[in-house]
Write a protein that holds these residues in place. Structure first.
Motif, short mmCIF file in Angstrom:
data_model
loop_
_atom_site.label_atom_id
_atom_site.label_comp_id
_atom_site.label_asym_id
_atom_site.label_seq_id
_atom_site.Cartn_x
_atom_site.Cartn_y
_atom_site.Cartn_z
N ALA A 154 0.83 -1.21 0.00
CA ALA A 154 0.00 0.00 0.00
C ALA A 154 0.87 1.26 0.00
O ALA A 154 0.46 2.30 -0.53
CB ALA A 154 -0.93 0.00 1.20
N ASP A 155 2.07 1.16 0.60
CA ASP A 155 2.99 2.31 0.64
C ASP A 155 4.01 2.29 -0.50
O ASP A 155 4.83 3.20 -0.62
CB ASP A 155 3.74 2.34 1.97
N TYR A 156 3.97 1.24 -1.32
CA TYR A 156 4.92 1.06 -2.43
C TYR A 156 6.36 1.35 -1.98
O TYR A 156 7.07 2.17 -2.53
CB TYR A 156 4.56 1.95 -3.62
N LYS A 157 6.75 0.64 -0.91
CA LYS A 157 8.06 0.87 -0.33
C LYS A 157 8.59 -0.44 0.24
O LYS A 157 7.82 -1.21 0.84
CB LYS A 157 7.96 1.92 0.79
N TYR A 158 9.88 -0.68 0.09
CA TYR A 158 10.48 -1.88 0.67
C TYR A 158 10.71 -1.63 2.16
O TYR A 158 11.47 -0.75 2.53
CB TYR A 158 11.79 -2.24 -0.01
N TYR A 159 10.00 -2.39 2.99
CA TYR A 159 10.14 -2.25 4.44
C TYR A 159 10.80 -3.50 5.03
O TYR A 159 10.50 -4.62 4.60
CB TYR A 159 8.77 -2.12 5.11
N ASP A 160 11.65 -3.31 6.03
CA ASP A 160 12.02 -4.41 6.89
C ASP A 160 10.88 -4.63 7.88
O ASP A 160 10.01 -3.76 8.06
CB ASP A 160 13.32 -4.09 7.65
N MET A 161 10.90 -5.78 8.55
CA MET A 161 9.78 -6.12 9.43
C MET A 161 9.59 -5.13 10.57
O MET A 161 8.46 -4.79 10.93
CB MET A 161 9.96 -7.54 9.98
N HIS A 162 10.68 -4.64 11.13
CA HIS A 162 10.53 -3.70 12.25
C HIS A 162 9.88 -2.40 11.80
O HIS A 162 9.18 -1.75 12.57
CB HIS A 162 11.88 -3.44 12.94
N HIS A 163 10.09 -2.02 10.55
CA HIS A 163 9.41 -0.83 10.01
C HIS A 163 7.90 -1.06 10.00
O HIS A 163 7.11 -0.19 10.37
CB HIS A 163 9.87 -0.52 8.58
N VAL A 164 7.50 -2.25 9.54
CA VAL A 164 6.07 -2.57 9.44
C VAL A 164 5.43 -2.57 10.83
O VAL A 164 4.34 -2.02 11.03
CB VAL A 164 5.86 -3.94 8.75
N VAL A 165 6.12 -3.17 11.81
CA VAL A 165 5.61 -3.19 13.19
C VAL A 165 5.42 -1.76 13.69
O VAL A 165 4.37 -1.40 14.23
CB VAL A 165 6.54 -3.97 14.12
N GLY A 166 6.45 -0.93 13.49
CA GLY A 166 6.39 0.46 13.95
C GLY A 166 5.25 1.24 13.30
O GLY A 166 4.52 1.97 13.98
N LEU A 167 5.09 1.06 12.00
CA LEU A 167 4.04 1.79 11.28
C LEU A 167 2.64 1.32 11.71
O LEU A 167 1.72 2.13 11.86
CB LEU A 167 4.22 1.59 9.76
N ALA A 168 2.48 0.00 11.90
CA ALA A 168 1.18 -0.53 12.31
C ALA A 168 0.82 -0.03 13.72
O ALA A 168 -0.33 0.35 13.98
CB ALA A 168 1.20 -2.05 12.26
N LEU A 169 1.80 -0.03 14.61
CA LEU A 169 1.53 0.45 15.98
C LEU A 169 1.21 1.95 15.99
O LEU A 169 0.32 2.40 16.71
CB LEU A 169 2.73 0.15 16.89
N LYS A 170 1.94 2.70 15.16
CA LYS A 170 1.68 4.15 15.07
C LYS A 170 0.25 4.40 14.57
O LYS A 170 -0.47 5.25 15.10
CB LYS A 170 2.71 4.78 14.15
N LYS A 171 -0.14 3.66 13.55
CA LYS A 171 -1.47 3.83 12.99
C LYS A 171 -2.55 3.46 14.00
O LYS A 171 -3.58 4.16 14.12
CB LYS A 171 -1.62 3.00 11.70
#
Length: 368
Positions: free
Chosen positions: A344-361
């Motif tokens: 959805a963000d059209y960006k290569y994320y490492d897993m910790h990025h995804v965790v951080g973004l999901a928690l922020k949201k």
């Protein structure tokens, strides 16, 4: 009043975290995924007692204690340290570039000797303003490291000549003048004991999940089920490719069970040479220090992406990024829909990025 508060499209890491945090707030969620399993690309399958990373190697690493404590609250992580090895012309080199690598290349034993060679080769390259990936790499590490460990592997991975790839793909190259094979510098690193599916299972406990359901096959019917959607798929597909198709690189995996206890002695071995069609071989048991009498290996083949393939690496060049901006603007105006995750963000994320973004949201969404 609709049946669910949230319809979460995608049972990967982002969707699972959102579902877990929503449930804690008393919200009713339905999670759907077009695949027959949960976990998205971090799904692990038990093959004769070995947790096989079905969509490529995933090593969790972060320096953020909050994120590390969060994932460890669901499953215990082991002490796995990512230390890949590169095979070029049958010779083995340690990664990332460190004193072991420099000894293997030049037989130098001191940081001063290694630095002198790199500085000399960078100067000889004479690149002041890198215009492509090749020039960028030469300006950072010189010819020997570039030709031995970067050029062929990168061209194989991206399916394009290094001179045709943008310089920004290699913003920097980690060069360490220590004998340290730890690929990541993060404070915390490891693999969930029992595999990543165990983590997703714990996150989705108590939440309704329906698998083998493609949202786009019954979109209108699905939209009627919930007040709000959380969409983790490809953003251009959501908007029917109105501004064009965003490009990706894809991968094909060949999994093989072998009746030997140890195939390559390391979890990850990169194959640099262009005549070898795969980029790396993963030996999964080494992620969890397995001592089974058999092993499972996976060969990773890079390929051009089509709509029939799984999208892995976004091609974030100028053309695609401009296209994504248009989709991002459409997403901002879409009512009752949250967009999140790598597709959805059209960006290569490492897993910790995804965790951080999901928690922020979720923190933004569920304000007490």
């Amino acid at each position: 009043m609709k049946e669910y508060d949230y319809l979460i499209i995608g049972a990967g890491l982002y969707g699972a975290i959102f579902a877990h945090e929503a449930k804690k707030k008393g919200k009713k969620c339905l999670v759907i995924d077009k695949r027959p399993h949960i976990g998205g690309n971090i799904y692990c399958e038990d093959v004769n007692g070995i947790n096989v990373h079905k969509y490529g190697a995933h090593i969790f690493h972060t320096s953020n204690k909050k994120i590390w404590d969060y994932v460890n609250s669901f499953v215990e992580f082991n002490r796995y340290t990512n230390s890949p090895v590169a095979n070029h012309n049958g010779n083995l080199y340690n990664l990332p570039f460190n004193m072991n690598t420099f000894y293997q290349l030049w037989k130098v034993k001191t940081p001063a000797e290694a630095k002198a060679i790199i500085d000399k080769q960078v100067k000889e390259a004479g690149v002041e303003d890198p215009q492509n990936l090749e020039e960028q790499a030469l300006s950072l590490v010189g010819a020997d490291i570039y030709n031995t460990l970067i050029k062929e592997y990168t061209e194989k991975q991206w399916g394009r000549k290094a001179t045709e790839l943008p310089a920004f793909i290699i913003k920097r190259l980690p060069v360490r003048f220590t004998f340290d094979n730890n690929y990541f510098n993060d404070l915390y690193q490891g693999i969930p004991i029992g595999g990543y599916t165990k983590l997703i299972d714990a996150l989705l406990e108590g939440t309704e999940v329906r698998l083998g359901i493609n949202y786009f096959d019954s979109r209108q019917e699905m939209d009627e089920l919930a007040e709000t959607k959380v969409y983790t798929g490809m953003i251009d597909e959501y908007f029917d490719y109105q501004h064009g198709v965003l490009e990706y690189r894809s991968l094909r995996f060949e999994h093989e069970k072998l009746d030997i206890p140890n195939y390559q002695g390391n979890a990850v071995v990169n194959y640099i040479n262009s005549e070898i069609p795969y980029t790396r071989i993963i030996e999964h048991k080494h992620f969890e220090f397995g001592e089974q009498e058999h092993t499972v290996i996976t060969k990773e083949y890079p390929m051009e992406w089509t709509k029939k393939d799984e999208p892995y690496y976004p091609v974030n060049d100028e053309k695609n990024n401009e296209m994504f901006k248009k989709y991002k603007e459409m997403a901002r105006q879409e009512e009752n829909t949250i967009f999140g995750g790598r597709l959805a963000d059209y960006k290569y994320y490492d897993m910790h990025h995804v965790v951080g973004l999901a928690l922020k949201k979720t923190e933004e969404t569920f304000i007490d």
